[in-house]
Scaffold this motif. Structure first.
Motif, PDB file in Angstrom:
ATOM      1  N   TYR A  99       0.894  -1.153  -0.092  1.00  0.00           N
ATOM      2  CA  TYR A  99      -0.011  -0.084   0.141  1.00  0.00           C
ATOM      3  C   TYR A  99       0.957   1.336  -0.157  1.00  0.00           C
ATOM      4  O   TYR A  99       1.701   1.200   0.716  1.00  0.00           O
ATOM      5  N   VAL A 136      -7.597   1.977  -2.520  1.00  0.00           N
ATOM      6  CA  VAL A 136      -8.204   1.835  -1.201  1.00  0.00           C
ATOM      7  C   VAL A 136      -8.369   3.050  -0.118  1.00  0.00           C
ATOM      8  O   VAL A 136      -7.458   3.788  -0.377  1.00  0.00           O
ATOM      9  N   VAL A 146     -12.646  -0.799  -1.249  1.00  0.00           N
ATOM     10  CA  VAL A 146     -11.500  -0.920  -2.492  1.00  0.00           C
ATOM     11  C   VAL A 146     -12.298  -0.796  -3.926  1.00  0.00           C
ATOM     12  O   VAL A 146     -13.395  -1.153  -3.943  1.00  0.00           O
TER      13      VAL A 146
END
Length: 152
Positions: A99, A136, A146
């Motif tokens: 991420y 996200v 998401v």
């Protein structure tokens, strides 16, 4: 007398400008629970509860409320007013299980900021085969959303 009056007016103007600048740079304070580790520029931060503040006009600080680990990041205003949807949120780009913080918003277009893509994210986005990008969002209430963006 005229000179004293000019000096007084100049002092008041400088005081107002300083106050406005200080208020503008220090008004952002958001708290989020991020359920996954993520990268900001060159720093990887652990999952946890984070406070996002704005110590400078285009600088954000992310601080883990438990460990006090912090990262400072230069930001730029969001490209479009559409990015501000009246919800406080952090937006991440996800490639596989990694991420990368992409934007921060208090819900208003004036306080929605985009972060630069890190070198690591650039490498992942340009890898062959091209990984699927997922966007996200982590909302202030803890909701994680998401969206699959397709191939980048």
């Amino acid at each position: 007398m005229k000179r004293i009056m000019h000096l007084a007016v100049a002092t008041i103007v400088i005081g107002l400008i300083t106050t406005a600048t200080h208020a503008q740079s220090g008004n952002l304070k958001l708290i989020f629970r991020v359920p996954f580790p993520f990268t900001v520029e060159k720093t990887t931060l652990a999952a946890g509860e984070y406070e996002v503040t704005q110590p400078g006009r285009f600088v954000l600080e992310l601080r883990n409320l438990h460990s006090q680990e912090a990262a400072f990041q230069n930001v730029r205003p969001a490209h479009s007013r559409k990015e501000a949807d009246e919800r406080m949120k952090l937006t991440f780009h996800r490639y596989g299980s990694e991420y990368f913080l992409a934007s921060v918003s208090d819900g208003s277009w004036q306080s929605t900021y985009d972060l630069r893509q890190s070198k690591k994210e650039e490498r992942l986005a340009g890898a062959s085969p091209v990984p699927q990008l997922k966007v996200v969002s982590v909302l202030a209430n803890g909701t994680v959303q998401v969206a699959v963006m397709g191939r980048k």
